[in-house]
Design a protein around this motif. Structure first.
Motif, mmCIF file in Angstrom:
data_model
loop_
_atom_site.group_PDB
_atom_site.id
_atom_site.type_symbol
_atom_site.label_atom_id
_atom_site.label_comp_id
_atom_site.label_asym_id
_atom_site.label_seq_id
_atom_site.Cartn_x
_atom_site.Cartn_y
_atom_site.Cartn_z
ATOM 1 N N MET A 162 -24.455 -46.914 -28.547
ATOM 2 C CA MET A 162 -24.256 -48.371 -28.624
ATOM 3 C C MET A 162 -24.672 -49.055 -27.324
ATOM 4 O O MET A 162 -25.300 -50.123 -27.342
ATOM 5 C CB MET A 162 -22.794 -48.688 -28.961
ATOM 6 N N MET A 163 -24.346 -48.446 -26.187
ATOM 7 C CA MET A 163 -24.724 -49.011 -24.898
ATOM 8 C C MET A 163 -26.252 -49.028 -24.747
ATOM 9 O O MET A 163 -26.835 -50.030 -24.329
ATOM 10 C CB MET A 163 -24.098 -48.201 -23.764
ATOM 11 N N ALA A 164 -26.887 -47.934 -25.139
ATOM 12 C CA ALA A 164 -28.349 -47.874 -25.058
ATOM 13 C C ALA A 164 -28.989 -48.892 -26.004
ATOM 14 O O ALA A 164 -30.008 -49.512 -25.664
ATOM 15 C CB ALA A 164 -28.832 -46.466 -25.384
ATOM 16 N N THR A 165 -28.375 -49.092 -27.159
ATOM 17 C CA THR A 165 -28.894 -50.071 -28.120
ATOM 18 C C THR A 165 -28.758 -51.487 -27.565
ATOM 19 O O THR A 165 -29.655 -52.321 -27.750
ATOM 20 C CB THR A 165 -28.169 -49.941 -29.466
ATOM 21 N N ASP A 166 -27.651 -51.764 -26.892
ATOM 22 C CA ASP A 166 -27.477 -53.078 -26.273
ATOM 23 C C ASP A 166 -28.503 -53.312 -25.179
ATOM 24 O O ASP A 166 -29.035 -54.420 -25.037
ATOM 25 C CB ASP A 166 -26.069 -53.215 -25.673
ATOM 26 N N LEU A 167 -28.818 -52.265 -24.401
ATOM 27 C CA LEU A 167 -29.775 -52.402 -23.300
ATOM 28 C C LEU A 167 -31.221 -52.472 -23.802
ATOM 29 O O LEU A 167 -32.020 -53.245 -23.296
ATOM 30 C CB LEU A 167 -29.624 -51.233 -22.326
ATOM 31 N N GLN A 168 -31.554 -51.625 -24.764
ATOM 32 C CA GLN A 168 -32.924 -51.539 -25.267
ATOM 33 C C GLN A 168 -32.923 -51.488 -26.801
ATOM 34 O O GLN A 168 -33.167 -50.444 -27.399
ATOM 35 C CB GLN A 168 -33.620 -50.290 -24.713
ATOM 36 N N PRO A 169 -32.639 -52.598 -27.472
ATOM 37 C CA PRO A 169 -32.520 -52.553 -28.941
ATOM 38 C C PRO A 169 -33.811 -52.106 -29.640
ATOM 39 O O PRO A 169 -33.763 -51.359 -30.614
ATOM 40 C CB PRO A 169 -32.139 -53.972 -29.330
ATOM 41 N N PHE A 170 -34.956 -52.535 -29.135
ATOM 42 C CA PHE A 170 -36.216 -52.175 -29.782
ATOM 43 C C PHE A 170 -36.475 -50.681 -29.683
ATOM 44 O O PHE A 170 -36.766 -50.013 -30.688
ATOM 45 C CB PHE A 170 -37.373 -52.969 -29.150
ATOM 46 N N LEU A 171 -36.357 -50.115 -28.469
ATOM 47 C CA LEU A 171 -36.621 -48.689 -28.274
ATOM 48 C C LEU A 171 -35.596 -47.817 -29.011
ATOM 49 O O LEU A 171 -35.951 -46.791 -29.589
ATOM 50 C CB LEU A 171 -36.629 -48.346 -26.783
ATOM 51 N N MET A 172 -34.338 -48.216 -28.985
ATOM 52 C CA MET A 172 -33.311 -47.443 -29.685
ATOM 53 C C MET A 172 -33.503 -47.518 -31.199
ATOM 54 O O MET A 172 -33.257 -46.556 -31.915
ATOM 55 C CB MET A 172 -31.906 -47.916 -29.303
ATOM 56 N N GLY A 173 -33.954 -48.665 -31.677
ATOM 57 C CA GLY A 173 -34.259 -48.794 -33.101
ATOM 58 C C GLY A 173 -35.346 -47.813 -33.518
ATOM 59 O O GLY A 173 -35.257 -47.156 -34.560
ATOM 60 N N ILE A 174 -36.361 -47.688 -32.672
ATOM 61 C CA ILE A 174 -37.441 -46.726 -32.930
ATOM 62 C C ILE A 174 -36.895 -45.303 -32.893
ATOM 63 O O ILE A 174 -37.180 -44.490 -33.780
ATOM 64 C CB ILE A 174 -38.590 -46.902 -31.911
ATOM 65 N N ALA A 175 -36.109 -44.998 -31.860
ATOM 66 C CA ALA A 175 -35.576 -43.635 -31.709
ATOM 67 C C ALA A 175 -34.704 -43.244 -32.900
ATOM 68 O O ALA A 175 -34.849 -42.147 -33.456
ATOM 69 C CB ALA A 175 -34.784 -43.522 -30.411
ATOM 70 N N VAL A 176 -33.805 -44.124 -33.312
ATOM 71 C CA VAL A 176 -32.925 -43.826 -34.448
ATOM 72 C C VAL A 176 -33.750 -43.677 -35.723
ATOM 73 O O VAL A 176 -33.525 -42.765 -36.525
ATOM 74 C CB VAL A 176 -31.830 -44.900 -34.602
ATOM 75 N N SER A 177 -34.734 -44.543 -35.918
ATOM 76 C CA SER A 177 -35.584 -44.461 -37.108
ATOM 77 C C SER A 177 -36.348 -43.143 -37.162
ATOM 78 O O SER A 177 -36.453 -42.509 -38.215
ATOM 79 C CB SER A 177 -36.580 -45.620 -37.135
ATOM 80 N N VAL A 178 -36.881 -42.725 -36.019
ATOM 81 C CA VAL A 178 -37.625 -41.458 -35.962
ATOM 82 C C VAL A 178 -36.707 -40.281 -36.267
ATOM 83 O O VAL A 178 -37.046 -39.394 -37.056
ATOM 84 C CB VAL A 178 -38.317 -41.288 -34.590
#
Length: 193
Positions: A162-178
């Protein structure tokens, strides 16, 4: 060593990544689906349609997710009946004490308790006492020891994501999707996980 291997073979105790990582995990997903997910659907329908009985049924189903996962795992591991049914309190304790990491705690603890139950099953004339006693004691004792730390670790990982998503929502969205895409497209993948 040969005697021990023969004992494990006789008891159908197969220590392998496939047995625990695919068979047990796949069965656990089905147990989770048949309890927590169906219960959540019924609960939501009851709330949206104003039908209290659906909410009540959904509540009962969601409360039994730990036992449902543990019994499903035991079934996948080919537990004899006394060990299988003894996994109900094991699943409940692991899920309850595991908090956020309940499902992971259930997976680990139910596997260990099931294998111990299988190992002692039909080894004595008082099997009806020994098998449930060993299965429940091993599972609940292990739940008391490791389920809370597993829950804390799961909470920590969740908070980190959640903290990483708050800091970098675009990159975390990609990482979770992958990661989800990989999990769903692997050869041994199951869509219900």
């Amino acid at each position: 060593m040969e005697k021990f291997k023969a004992f494990l073979a006789r008891k159908d105790i197969v220590i392998s990544a496939h047995r625990y990582g695919i068979d047990a995990l796949g069965a656990m997903a089905q147990g989770l689906f048949c309890s927590l997910l169906i219960g959540t659907i019924l609960n939501t329908l009851g709330q949206q349609l104003g039908i209290p009985v659906l909410e009540e049924v959904g509540g009962y189903a969601t409360q039994m997710s730990g036992p449902a996962m543990a019994v499903a795992i035991g079934y996948a591991l080919h537990c004899p009946p006394l060990a299988l049914f003894s996994l109900v309190p094991v699943g409940f304790s692991a899920n309850e004490l595991g908090g956020a990491g309940g499902p992971l705690a259930v997976l680990i603890i139910a596997i260990v308790a099931a294998e111990f139950g299988k190992a002692v099953s039909k080894e004595t004339k008082i099997d009806i006492l020994v098998t449930p006693l060993v299965t429940i004691f091993v599972g609940v004792a292990l739940s008391m020891l490791i389920a809370p730390p597993v829950g804390e670790a799961a909470s920590w990982v969740g908070n980190l994501i959640m903290m990483a998503t708050d800091l970098q929502p675009f990159l975390m969205g990609i990482a979770v999707s992958v990661l989800v895409g990989m999990a769903l497209t692997l050869p041994n993948s199951r869509a219900d996980i």
